[in-house]
Design a protein around this motif. Structure first.
Motif, PDB file in Angstrom:
ATOM      1  N   LEU A  31     -38.920  25.200 -51.966  1.00  0.00           N
ATOM      2  CA  LEU A  31     -37.199  26.524 -51.707  1.00  0.00           C
ATOM      3  C   LEU A  31     -37.590  27.831 -51.335  1.00  0.00           C
ATOM      4  O   LEU A  31     -38.868  27.707 -51.222  1.00  0.00           O
ATOM      5  N   THR A  32     -36.291  27.967 -51.080  1.00  0.00           N
ATOM      6  CA  THR A  32     -35.688  28.911 -50.200  1.00  0.00           C
ATOM      7  C   THR A  32     -34.906  29.943 -51.070  1.00  0.00           C
ATOM      8  O   THR A  32     -35.151  31.011 -51.189  1.00  0.00           O
ATOM      9  N   ASP A  33     -34.973  29.617 -52.013  1.00  0.00           N
ATOM     10  CA  ASP A  33     -33.640  30.219 -53.216  1.00  0.00           C
ATOM     11  C   ASP A  33     -33.450  29.502 -54.698  1.00  0.00           C
ATOM     12  O   ASP A  33     -33.441  28.318 -54.283  1.00  0.00           O
ATOM     13  N   ILE A  34     -33.085  29.980 -55.765  1.00  0.00           N
ATOM     14  CA  ILE A  34     -32.774  29.272 -56.938  1.00  0.00           C
ATOM     15  C   ILE A  34     -32.298  30.074 -57.778  1.00  0.00           C
ATOM     16  O   ILE A  34     -32.462  31.147 -58.230  1.00  0.00           O
ATOM     17  N   ARG A  35     -31.100  29.457 -58.573  1.00  0.00           N
ATOM     18  CA  ARG A  35     -30.202  30.904 -59.477  1.00  0.00           C
ATOM     19  C   ARG A  35     -29.795  29.843 -60.814  1.00  0.00           C
ATOM     20  O   ARG A  35     -30.279  28.659 -60.046  1.00  0.00           O
ATOM     21  N   VAL A  36     -29.275  30.475 -61.428  1.00  0.00           N
ATOM     22  CA  VAL A  36     -29.096  29.988 -62.530  1.00  0.00           C
ATOM     23  C   VAL A  36     -27.608  30.172 -63.147  1.00  0.00           C
ATOM     24  O   VAL A  36     -28.223  31.771 -63.221  1.00  0.00           O
ATOM     25  N   SER A  37     -26.836  29.257 -63.040  1.00  0.00           N
ATOM     26  CA  SER A  37     -25.682  30.582 -64.306  1.00  0.00           C
ATOM     27  C   SER A  37     -26.041  29.967 -65.354  1.00  0.00           C
ATOM     28  O   SER A  37     -25.731  28.462 -65.229  1.00  0.00           O
ATOM     29  N   MET A  38     -25.163  30.992 -65.655  1.00  0.00           N
ATOM     30  CA  MET A  38     -25.314  29.989 -67.529  1.00  0.00           C
ATOM     31  C   MET A  38     -23.504  30.969 -68.085  1.00  0.00           C
ATOM     32  O   MET A  38     -23.517  31.553 -67.587  1.00  0.00           O
ATOM     33  N   THR A  39     -22.731  29.767 -69.187  1.00  0.00           N
ATOM     34  CA  THR A  39     -21.648  30.477 -69.335  1.00  0.00           C
ATOM     35  C   THR A  39     -22.114  30.734 -70.444  1.00  0.00           C
ATOM     36  O   THR A  39     -21.756  29.571 -71.106  1.00  0.00           O
ATOM     37  N   PHE A  40     -21.959  32.018 -71.101  1.00  0.00           N
ATOM     38  CA  PHE A  40     -20.870  31.953 -72.764  1.00  0.00           C
ATOM     39  C   PHE A  40     -19.144  32.122 -73.426  1.00  0.00           C
ATOM     40  O   PHE A  40     -18.620  32.620 -73.029  1.00  0.00           O
ATOM     41  N   GLY A  41     -19.146  30.388 -73.964  1.00  0.00           N
ATOM     42  CA  GLY A  41     -17.849  30.340 -74.001  1.00  0.00           C
ATOM     43  C   GLY A  41     -17.280  31.144 -74.598  1.00  0.00           C
ATOM     44  O   GLY A  41     -16.442  31.312 -75.165  1.00  0.00           O
ATOM     45  N   THR A  42     -18.876  30.814 -75.836  1.00  0.00           N
ATOM     46  CA  THR A  42     -18.766  31.156 -77.157  1.00  0.00           C
ATOM     47  C   THR A  42     -19.431  33.005 -76.966  1.00  0.00           C
ATOM     48  O   THR A  42     -20.612  32.150 -76.989  1.00  0.00           O
ATOM     49  N   ALA A  43     -18.849  33.846 -77.400  1.00  0.00           N
ATOM     50  CA  ALA A  43     -19.974  34.933 -76.851  1.00  0.00           C
ATOM     51  C   ALA A  43     -21.025  34.666 -78.266  1.00  0.00           C
ATOM     52  O   ALA A  43     -20.881  34.725 -79.360  1.00  0.00           O
ATOM     53  N   HIS A  44     -22.047  35.274 -77.695  1.00  0.00           N
ATOM     54  CA  HIS A  44     -23.258  35.382 -78.893  1.00  0.00           C
ATOM     55  C   HIS A  44     -23.636  37.002 -78.911  1.00  0.00           C
ATOM     56  O   HIS A  44     -24.604  37.595 -77.918  1.00  0.00           O
ATOM     57  N   ALA A  45     -22.971  36.926 -80.299  1.00  0.00           N
ATOM     58  CA  ALA A  45     -23.621  37.985 -81.476  1.00  0.00           C
ATOM     59  C   ALA A  45     -25.421  38.248 -80.969  1.00  0.00           C
ATOM     60  O   ALA A  45     -25.998  37.601 -80.981  1.00  0.00           O
ATOM     61  N   LEU A 173     -30.598  24.774 -56.226  1.00  0.00           N
ATOM     62  CA  LEU A 173     -31.586  24.484 -55.133  1.00  0.00           C
ATOM     63  C   LEU A 173     -31.700  24.541 -53.784  1.00  0.00           C
ATOM     64  O   LEU A 173     -30.812  23.541 -53.873  1.00  0.00           O
ATOM     65  N   GLN A 174     -31.965  25.560 -53.387  1.00  0.00           N
ATOM     66  CA  GLN A 174     -31.931  25.356 -51.840  1.00  0.00           C
ATOM     67  C   GLN A 174     -33.208  25.409 -50.872  1.00  0.00           C
ATOM     68  O   GLN A 174     -34.724  26.042 -51.012  1.00  0.00           O
ATOM     69  N   GLN A 175     -32.989  24.578 -49.639  1.00  0.00           N
ATOM     70  CA  GLN A 175     -34.330  24.813 -49.249  1.00  0.00           C
ATOM     71  C   GLN A 175     -34.052  25.179 -47.476  1.00  0.00           C
ATOM     72  O   GLN A 175     -34.874  25.279 -46.766  1.00  0.00           O
ATOM     73  N   SER A 176     -32.760  25.590 -46.860  1.00  0.00           N
ATOM     74  CA  SER A 176     -32.284  25.694 -46.199  1.00  0.00           C
ATOM     75  C   SER A 176     -32.647  27.328 -46.191  1.00  0.00           C
ATOM     76  O   SER A 176     -32.648  27.685 -47.294  1.00  0.00           O
TER      77      SER A 176
END
Length: 221
Positions: A31-45, A173-176
């Motif tokens: 792998l040359t790059d890895i990223r995780v995105s997450m959206t809290f649609g309901t805010a976590h106090a 997940l990126q390999q290039s």
């Protein structure tokens, strides 16, 4: 919804929320790059309750962040809310630290955006901690057999009373060769002239910005 923590004495992890991704088509290349995105649609106090971990098909566990602001074994962490979309990347991409953002937020919401991965808070962890090597943690995955399969984003609440929910998540997940990155936003980027008889430009252009960003991005011919 991320199940609530088991006790008011922290840390007391509740049942994890497991979000799975099915990876296919990856080749026997690192792998040359890895990223995780997450959206809290309901805010976590009380964002300091939450831990997010990425788990590979072979069981490599790597925390994206956790117990933000906790500097002791029983620390409750920062009270700032997790609300909106957060992207976690290797520190080679950005050194933005979510611990610093949580400190600056006070009791408000942590500014959504792109952050480097950081360790889980606890005894001996300083605020802000040094970002962790996200990409290197998965450097042993170099064959299609171990890259393809089920990846898991595991969300855990470590203390009771405050909850929130994930409405969207993605794994990249990126390999290039990874796209060109800028540490600051330039007002103008000049690309070389496309060679004659070339039907399309060879370089990918990837733009990351928080949802609150009101700027327009134009690509004139």
């Amino acid at each position: 919804t991320i199940p609530d923590g088991a006790s008011g004495t922290c840390p007391a992890p509740g049942a994890p929320l497991n979000i799975t991704f099915s990876a296919t088509g990856l080749t026997s290349t690192a792998l040359t790059d890895i990223r995780v995105s997450m959206t809290f649609g309901t805010a976590h106090a009380w964002g300091g309750d939450v831990t997010a971990t990425l788990i590979s098909p072979t069981g490599i566990n790597f925390p994206l962040f956790g117990r933000i602001g906790a500097e002791s074994a029983s620390g409750v962490g920062k009270s700032a809310n997790l609300s909106g979309t957060y992207v976690f990347v290797d520190p080679a991409i950005t050194t933005n630290n979510i611990w610093t953002a949580a400190t600056n937020a006070g009791t408000g919401g942590i500014v959504e955006g792109t952050y480097a991965t950081t360790p889980v808070g606890g005894d001996g962890v300083v605020n802000p901690p040094t970002p962790t090597s996200f990409l290197a943690a998965f450097s042993s995955l170099t064959t299609a057999a171990v890259l393809n399969g089920t990846w898991t984003l595991q969300m855990t609440d470590n203390c009771e009373m405050d909850t929130g929910a994930i409405s969207a998540a993605s794994l990249t997940l990126q390999q290039s060769a990874p796209p060109l990155q800028y540490s600051a936003a330039p007002s103008f980027i000049h690309f070389p002239t496309i060679p004659a008889n070339t039907s399309s430009y060879a370089y990918p252009v990837v733009v990351f910005a928080p949802a609150m960003n009101a700027q327009n991005v134009g690509f004139p011919a």
